[in-house]
Design an enzyme around this catalytic site. Structure first.
Site, short mmCIF file in Angstrom:
data_model
loop_
_atom_site.label_atom_id
_atom_site.label_comp_id
_atom_site.label_asym_id
_atom_site.label_seq_id
_atom_site.Cartn_x
_atom_site.Cartn_y
_atom_site.Cartn_z
N SER A 126 76.33 -67.53 -71.16
CA SER A 126 76.07 -67.76 -69.74
C SER A 126 76.74 -69.04 -69.29
O SER A 126 76.85 -70.00 -70.06
CB SER A 126 74.56 -67.88 -69.55
OG SER A 126 74.27 -68.41 -68.28
N TYR A 151 65.98 -71.60 -72.18
CA TYR A 151 66.87 -70.43 -72.07
C TYR A 151 68.33 -70.87 -72.21
O TYR A 151 69.09 -70.33 -73.02
CB TYR A 151 66.66 -69.73 -70.72
CG TYR A 151 67.79 -68.81 -70.37
CD1 TYR A 151 67.95 -67.59 -71.00
CD2 TYR A 151 68.75 -69.19 -69.41
CE1 TYR A 151 69.01 -66.77 -70.70
CE2 TYR A 151 69.82 -68.37 -69.10
CZ TYR A 151 69.95 -67.15 -69.75
OH TYR A 151 71.01 -66.35 -69.46
N LYS A 155 71.28 -70.36 -75.41
CA LYS A 155 72.66 -69.86 -75.31
C LYS A 155 73.62 -70.83 -76.00
O LYS A 155 74.52 -70.43 -76.75
CB LYS A 155 73.08 -69.67 -73.85
CG LYS A 155 72.34 -68.56 -73.12
CD LYS A 155 72.65 -67.19 -73.67
CE LYS A 155 71.96 -66.07 -72.91
NZ LYS A 155 72.04 -64.77 -73.58
C1 UD1 Z 1 70.26 -68.46 -62.72
C2 UD1 Z 1 69.89 -69.26 -63.94
C3 UD1 Z 1 70.97 -69.09 -64.97
C4 UD1 Z 1 71.19 -67.61 -65.27
C5 UD1 Z 1 71.52 -66.86 -63.99
C6 UD1 Z 1 71.61 -65.39 -64.24
C7 UD1 Z 1 68.53 -71.12 -63.10
C8 UD1 Z 1 68.45 -72.60 -62.91
N1 UD1 Z 1 69.69 -70.64 -63.59
O1 UD1 Z 1 71.41 -69.02 -62.14
O2 UD1 Z 1 70.60 -69.76 -66.14
O3 UD1 Z 1 72.22 -67.46 -66.20
O4 UD1 Z 1 70.49 -67.10 -63.04
O5 UD1 Z 1 72.04 -64.72 -63.11
O6 UD1 Z 1 67.60 -70.39 -62.82
N2 UD1 Z 1 68.30 -68.92 -54.39
C9 UD1 Z 1 67.60 -68.91 -53.18
N3 UD1 Z 1 66.40 -68.28 -53.14
C10 UD1 Z 1 65.83 -67.66 -54.22
C11 UD1 Z 1 66.56 -67.65 -55.46
C12 UD1 Z 1 67.77 -68.29 -55.50
O7 UD1 Z 1 68.07 -69.44 -52.18
O8 UD1 Z 1 64.72 -67.12 -54.10
C13 UD1 Z 1 69.61 -69.58 -54.45
C14 UD1 Z 1 69.72 -70.66 -55.51
O9 UD1 Z 1 69.37 -71.92 -55.02
C15 UD1 Z 1 71.21 -70.57 -55.85
C16 UD1 Z 1 71.56 -69.10 -55.64
O10 UD1 Z 1 70.55 -68.59 -54.78
O11 UD1 Z 1 72.00 -71.33 -54.98
C17 UD1 Z 1 71.59 -68.28 -56.92
O12 UD1 Z 1 70.37 -68.42 -57.62
P1 UD1 Z 1 70.01 -67.50 -58.88
O13 UD1 Z 1 70.23 -66.08 -58.55
O14 UD1 Z 1 68.65 -67.88 -59.35
O15 UD1 Z 1 71.10 -67.89 -59.95
P2 UD1 Z 1 71.46 -69.32 -60.60
O16 UD1 Z 1 70.45 -70.34 -60.30
O17 UD1 Z 1 72.86 -69.63 -60.27
#
Ligand code: UD1
Length: 337
Positions: A126, A151, A155
């Site tokens: 990842s 997690y 990795k």
């Molecule tokens: C997350 C994990 C990462 C994992 C990946 C798998 C964390 C810190 N990282 O990455 O380890 O490999 O998922 O896909 O959790 N967001 C919102 N609202 C929400 C959820 C997310 O605005 O309810 C935003 C977040 O701030 C971010 C983006 O959407 O900017 C993507 O978030 P997310 O899908 O959780 O992925 P990552 O954080 O990049």
């Protein structure tokens, strides 16, 4: 005759799409899954949508003897190791379970490979292995190991275990695939991501808002130093990601040692942009509200995908609109997941 490919976590989100890609390309596939975070129903759907059969063993990837039996019984030529626990917040609550499962499965598989003479492995890593960096995009040379969660550390440790194993055992070839943000689903709408509980990742959350199960998407951070203030990520279609595994397998036909490869598009999309793309796919507005940043989140993650193209001949082909349309087809046809 070509040997079979063992896919661990073959009923899961990534593994099931990898099996489709393997069957499409004429490989024989054998799935191992303990169904702790997936349903056996996925197998029937995979057979239906591919029109092909594959073998499945209801074993645990942490059981080295069971893995060696599967490798012998099914004439396995290579392993694609997708099985693992994958929730960042849960890993902070249950670090020992995460390390035990995510490291234990890799060690057990390596022991079984050593015993049975299997020498090729592709690993689901990842982009979370990269700490925060001011330098974008992320190349494979960026420093790793500064992860906020068990997690992420599992990795990093798995990458190290596999690198050491490939150095110690003659003829081994390992490709570590660092995924950016996989979303979307197979265009048939038959398989997709089905996380339980309140989703942590953005796409499953958006789908629950779209189907009325959750009222509003919290945008976790509207004050980042990005064009619209929301976080930027490199989203890629799960089918592109799956095809990256087949490209890695082909690369391993002649390669020994360890290679690390990013799988991403090289394009960054903001939370607001992905919400707009989903609204277009669904045909209705999705309520959002700005919330505080999530601890540990960073403003922007974006892959440099040049190595994947150079080494594996792979590049992501599907658009953000396809990712959203396919996600929606999956969610709207399978309200129970
Ligand atoms: C997350 C994990 C990462 C994992 C990946 C798998 C964390 C810190 N990282 O990455 O380890 O490999 O998922 O896909 O959790 N967001 C919102 N609202 C929400 C959820 C997310 O605005 O309810 C935003 C977040 O701030 C971010 C983006 O959407 O900017 C993507 O978030 P997310 O899908 O959780 O992925 P990552 O954080 O990049």
């Amino acid at each position: 005759m070509q040997k079979n490919i063992l896919v661990t976590g073959g009923a899961g989100y990534v593994g099931s799409h990898v099996i489709v890609s393997l069957l499409e390309r004429g490989y024989g596939a054998v799935s191992v899954d303990n169904f702790r975070n997936a349903s056996p129903e996925v197998y029937g759907r995979l057979r239906e949508l591919s029109g092909k059969d594959f073998a499945a063993a209801g074993a645990d990837a942490c059981d080295a003897e069971a893995m060696a039996r599967v490798m012998r019984t099914h004439d396995i030529g290579a392993v694609i190791h997708c099985a693992g626990y994958k929730s960042v917040p849960e890993s902070i609550q249950k670090p020992l379970e995460y390390y035990e499962n995510n490291l234990g499965s890799t060690i057990a598989l390596c022991k079984a490979m050593r015993e049975t003479g299997v020498t090729r492995l592709v690993f689901s890593s990842s982009a979370t292995v990269y700490g925060e960096s001011k330098v974008l995009p992320y190349t494979e040379e960026h420093p790793t190991g500064n992860c906020a969660s068990p997690y992420g550390m599992s990795k990093v440790m798995n990458e190290r275990i596999l690198t050491d194993a490939a150095a110690a055992y003659p003829g081994w070839g390992v490709v570590l695939l660092r995924y950016f943000n996989p979303i979307g689903a197979h265009p048939s709408g038959r398989i997709g991501d089905a996380p339980g509980g309140v989703p942590g990742n953005i796409m499953p959350y958006l789908l629950k808002v779209a189907t009325g199960k959750l009222p509003v998407l919290p945008i976790t951070g509207g004050d980042y130093d990005t064009p619209d203030g929301t976080g930027l990520r490199d989203y890629l279609h799960i089918c592109d990601l799956a095809e990256g595994h087949v490209a890695a397998l082909q690369y391993l036909e002649t390669f020994t040692g360890t290679e690390t490869v990013n799988l991403g598009t090289g394009r960054a999309t903001s939370v607001r942009e992905i919400v707009r793309a989903m609204e277009k796919a669904i045909g209705k507005p999705l309520p959002t509200e700005i919330k505080p940043r999530r601890p540990g989140d960073i403003a922007e993650m974006r892959a440099d995908p040049a190595k994947a193209k150079r080494l594996l001949g792979w590049e992501a082909r599907r658009s953000l609109d396809e990712m959203c349309a396919d996600s929606w087809r999956w969610a709207s046809r399978n309200p129970a997941g």
